[in-house]
Design a protein around this motif. Structure first.
Motif, PDB file in Angstrom:
ATOM      1  N   UNK A 234      11.650   3.639  -7.658  1.00 15.58           N
ATOM      2  CA  UNK A 234      12.875   2.782  -7.962  1.00 15.58           C
ATOM      3  C   UNK A 234      12.964   1.950  -6.575  1.00 15.58           C
ATOM      4  N   UNK A 235      13.930   1.074  -6.795  1.00 19.73           N
ATOM      5  CA  UNK A 235      14.408   0.244  -5.671  1.00 19.73           C
ATOM      6  C   UNK A 235      15.030   1.037  -4.620  1.00 19.73           C
ATOM      7  N   UNK A 236      15.873   2.057  -4.928  1.00 19.71           N
ATOM      8  CA  UNK A 236      16.380   2.662  -3.903  1.00 19.71           C
ATOM      9  C   UNK A 236      15.250   3.661  -2.982  1.00 19.71           C
ATOM     10  N   UNK A 237      14.429   4.342  -3.713  1.00 20.43           N
ATOM     11  CA  UNK A 237      13.542   5.063  -3.215  1.00 20.43           C
ATOM     12  C   UNK A 237      12.651   3.974  -2.113  1.00 20.43           C
ATOM     13  N   UNK A 238      12.110   2.901  -2.639  1.00 18.51           N
ATOM     14  CA  UNK A 238      11.309   2.077  -1.759  1.00 18.51           C
ATOM     15  C   UNK A 238      12.179   1.367  -0.445  1.00 18.51           C
ATOM     16  N   UNK A 239      13.470   1.078  -0.658  1.00 18.13           N
ATOM     17  CA  UNK A 239      14.340   0.863   0.351  1.00 18.13           C
ATOM     18  C   UNK A 239      14.499   1.954   1.357  1.00 18.13           C
ATOM     19  N   UNK A 240      14.363   3.176   0.949  1.00 24.71           N
ATOM     20  CA  UNK A 240      14.545   4.332   1.730  1.00 24.71           C
ATOM     21  C   UNK A 240      13.203   4.546   2.715  1.00 24.71           C
ATOM     22  N   UNK A 241      12.018   4.597   1.975  1.00 24.95           N
ATOM     23  CA  UNK A 241      10.616   4.658   2.796  1.00 24.95           C
ATOM     24  C   UNK A 241      10.400   3.565   3.511  1.00 24.95           C
ATOM     25  N   UNK A 242      10.689   2.247   3.048  1.00 18.45           N
ATOM     26  CA  UNK A 242      10.042   1.151   3.748  1.00 18.45           C
ATOM     27  C   UNK A 242      11.403   0.449   4.857  1.00 18.45           C
ATOM     28  N   UNK A 243      12.510   0.995   4.643  1.00 13.45           N
ATOM     29  CA  UNK A 243      13.898   0.348   5.692  1.00 13.45           C
ATOM     30  C   UNK A 243      13.855  -0.884   5.334  1.00 13.45           C
ATOM     31  N   UNK A 244      13.797  -1.554   4.257  1.00 10.34           N
ATOM     32  CA  UNK A 244      14.000  -2.873   3.731  1.00 10.34           C
ATOM     33  C   UNK A 244      15.159  -3.015   3.003  1.00 10.34           C
ATOM     34  N   UNK A 245      15.708  -4.174   2.870  1.00 12.22           N
ATOM     35  CA  UNK A 245      16.708  -4.842   2.044  1.00 12.22           C
ATOM     36  C   UNK A 245      16.432  -4.510   0.603  1.00 12.22           C
TER      37      UNK A 245
ATOM     38  N   UNK B 227       0.834  -1.176  -0.082  1.00 15.77           N
ATOM     39  CA  UNK B 227       0.090   0.071   0.041  1.00 15.77           C
ATOM     40  C   UNK B 227       0.928   1.253  -0.162  1.00 15.77           C
ATOM     41  N   UNK B 228       1.957   1.089   0.986  1.00 11.39           N
ATOM     42  CA  UNK B 228       2.899   2.267   0.896  1.00 11.39           C
ATOM     43  C   UNK B 228       3.697   2.664  -0.449  1.00 11.39           C
ATOM     44  N   UNK B 229       3.992   1.705  -1.260  1.00  4.00           N
ATOM     45  CA  UNK B 229       4.403   1.698  -2.434  1.00  4.00           C
ATOM     46  C   UNK B 229       3.492   2.362  -3.609  1.00  4.00           C
ATOM     47  N   UNK B 230       2.398   1.759  -3.377  1.00  6.59           N
ATOM     48  CA  UNK B 230       1.545   2.318  -4.416  1.00  6.59           C
ATOM     49  C   UNK B 230       1.106   3.696  -4.239  1.00  6.59           C
ATOM     50  N   UNK B 231       1.031   4.123  -3.009  1.00 10.75           N
ATOM     51  CA  UNK B 231       0.666   5.261  -2.597  1.00 10.75           C
ATOM     52  C   UNK B 231       1.737   6.197  -2.938  1.00 10.75           C
ATOM     53  N   UNK B 232       3.041   5.922  -2.937  1.00 16.00           N
ATOM     54  CA  UNK B 232       4.305   6.932  -3.363  1.00 16.00           C
ATOM     55  C   UNK B 232       4.052   6.962  -4.848  1.00 16.00           C
ATOM     56  N   UNK B 233       3.697   5.786  -5.563  1.00 16.60           N
ATOM     57  CA  UNK B 233       3.544   6.018  -6.879  1.00 16.60           C
ATOM     58  C   UNK B 233       2.727   6.821  -7.421  1.00 16.60           C
TER      59      UNK B 233
END
Length: 66
Positions: free
Chosen positions: A19-30, A6-12
């Protein structure tokens, strides 16, 4: 759909793509964890990737007539 998806879809929706880097930063995942989320969203036919490798971005799939 889980919270990270949901967070990724809202960001888009807000920024047009992610991109992968942005998603890693907002989700704090690998990176592998984020790729799995992207893969799940692609399987659900919600996003599509454009570009390759480090230039890959993910966009929402336009659904017409819904």
């Amino acid at each position: 759909m889980n919270d990270n998806e949901k967070i990724i879809l809202e960001y888009i929706k807000e920024h047009g793509s992610i991109n992968n880097k942005e998603a890693r930063e907002i989700l704090n995942l690998s990176a592998p964890e984020v790729r799995k989320i992207f893969k799940n969203l692609q399987y659900k036919n919600l996003i599509q990737s454009v570009g390759s490798n480090r230039n890959r971005k993910y966009h929402l799939i336009n659904k017409r007539g819904s």
